[in-house]
Design an enzyme around this catalytic site. Structure first.
Site, PDB file in Angstrom:
ATOM      1  N   GLY A  99       0.827  -1.335  -0.168  1.00  0.00           N
ATOM      2  CA  GLY A  99       0.010   0.243   0.121  1.00  0.00           C
ATOM      3  C   GLY A  99       0.997   1.280  -0.089  1.00  0.00           C
ATOM      4  O   GLY A  99       1.801   1.312  -0.629  1.00  0.00           O
ATOM      5  N   CYS A 100       0.395   2.248   0.653  1.00  0.00           N
ATOM      6  CA  CYS A 100       0.994   3.490   0.829  1.00  0.00           C
ATOM      7  C   CYS A 100       2.572   3.430   1.313  1.00  0.00           C
ATOM      8  O   CYS A 100       3.264   4.326   0.759  1.00  0.00           O
ATOM      9  CB  CYS A 100       0.298   4.528   1.695  1.00  0.00           C
ATOM     10  SG  CYS A 100      -1.428   4.889   1.149  1.00  0.00           S
TER      11      CYS A 100
END
Lengths: 354, 90
Positions: free
Chosen positions: A137-138
């Site tokens: 993810g981020c």
């Protein structure tokens, strides 16, 4: 080893935030218990504009995981190629000079992976080593730089390429009117970023490129925070998991995390001249600012990126890094921290020296 | 508009207290939303309650700048046409 260049690419459909909100409100007419909540959440995401892979009126016709993921593959290859070409051009090299590719995304899946498809479009060597990364993810923008730097530490005469393509708009769910999804559809956007990381004995590292040296990296896992962020994956695709506890997890962990990392490298926060942080959203940026007691405007480039293009997941911190490299490179000898956080929950820190 | 400054403060505090199910006495103008565990959704719901109570319309993008109870009170004063109290955010 150093960061030699960054290139970003955005899809052409650029909208003011209010127009996207309006389109979603129309799309979800009758499904929203209180439509004003959508307006108010989106208006406070810190986002003014976002680029989307499709015009807004196309999204309602993308139904189900198969259709959206097929669209993701096609667009990810095209946007990825653009970002890679820009990064390579800026570094003054070609794909033939790359020995390893790290590809990060959390918004779609493919096999062969996107990096493999790019090898058929660009003159990468057939011996290039590929590491596709899904699920970080981020945090994957910072983690990708860290893994690429691990690679060139082992092979100092080589160059590694990190590519992140995130098409968050293809994860919008019509059957999910949870607050998490309302925030997610207001915050996340589409974009790609590529980074060339060159080994310390490579020709590129010896050139006059302005990129910072990578001194150290640190991965930190925050135990028992699985519930904070991620996906629930179902028949319709990726459904957001986003807890209101995210800022608290940041506040509880980030300072000690950064201080420990700096201390192990003989530094303190006062030695850091700039902070290249992932544009997670207003709450996350505020939590980072508060945790580290940062001076006003210390994270201005991150806030600017959030406002201009939204949260691009893994690609966001790379977009902020590009801004620093192109518009505001550090004074030689000064230190920066590049940081991102993401599902697990966890953080990745990269210590840079200009 | 008939609300006095104190009435505005008290009504805002009451709305927040009711929304979070906490005693109004535990809330002061300096109380931050974080300290009261007010998240984004709470903030929006409180804004709807405040709009109804004072018959005002809060701009959609104004919520991000509200960090304390004092910010809410000052915002309401502005919208109802009363001068902001410089002590409200202290």
């Amino acid at each position: 080893m150093r960061i030699s260049s960054v290139g970003t690419a955005y899809p052409p459909n650029r909208y003011p935030q209010a127009e996207i909100t309006q389109a979603l409100a129309k799309r979800w007419e009758g499904k929203l218990e209180e439509p004003r909540i959508l307006n108010r959440l989106h208006a406070n995401c810190g986002v003014d504009f976002r680029n989307l892979v499709f015009p807004l009126d196309v999204y309602p016709s993308l139904i189900g995981f198969g259709a959206t993921n097929t669209a993701w593959i096609k667009a990810a290859v095209e946007l990825g190629e653009l970002a890679v070409t820009r990064a390579l051009d800026r570094a003054g090299i070609t794909a033939a000079d790359i020995s390893a590719i790290f590809f990060a995304s959390v918004t779609g899946i493919a096999s062969p992976t996107i990096d493999a498809r790019l090898i058929n479009r660009l003159p990468f060597p057939v011996t290039v080593k590929r590491t596709p990364i899904f699920g970080l993810g981020c945090v994957a923008g910072a983690a990708g730089i860290a893994r690429a730097s691990d690679y060139v530490r082992a092979f100092p005469d080589q160059n590694a390429l990190l590519l992140s393509v995130e098409l968050c708009s293809l994860t919008w769910q019509d059957d999910d009117q949870s607050i998490a999804n309302l925030i997610s559809t207001g915050l996340f956007a589409d974009g790609a970023a590529a980074v060339v990381v060159s080994g310390s004995d490579s020709a590129l590292a010896a050139s006059t490129q302005p990129g910072p040296r990578i001194l150290a990296t640190r991965s930190t896992f925050y135990r028992d925070t699985e519930y904070v962020m991620g996906w629930t994956i179902g028949d319709l695709g990726f459904k957001i998991v986003l807890s209101p506890d995210v800022p608290k997890v940041v506040t509880d962990n980030f300072l000690a995390n950064v201080q420990g990392f700096l201390s192990d490298n003989g530094l303190t926060l006062s030695d850091i001249s700039s902070y290249i942080f992932h544009s997670g959203g207003p709450k996350v940026l505020e939590a980072m600012e508060t945790s580290l007691s940062l001076p006003p405007n210390a994270l201005a480039p991150s806030w600017k990126s959030l406002s201009e293009v939204g949260n691009l997941s893994a690609a966001s911190v790379l977009a902020v890094l590009e801004d620093y490299l192109v518009n505001n490179p550090g004074t030689p000898g000064t230190y920066s921290i590049l940081a991102a956080m993401g599902p697990a929950f966890c953080s990745e820190l990269v210590l840079l020296r200009w | 508009m008939t609300d006095t400054t104190d009435e505005i403060e008290q009504r805002c505090i009451d709305i927040i207290a009711k929304s979070k199910n906490i005693a109004p006495e535990s809330i002061s103008l300096a109380s931050s939303f974080d300290s009261l565990a007010i998240d984004s959704l709470d903030k929006i719901n409180i804004s709807f309650e405040v709009e109804e109570a004072f018959d005002i319309e809060i701009p959609d993008d104004a919520l991000g700048s509200l960090k304390t109870v004092g910010d809410v009170v000052n915002g309401v004063r502005k919208l109802v046409g009363q001068p902001a109290d410089s002590n409200a955010t202290q």
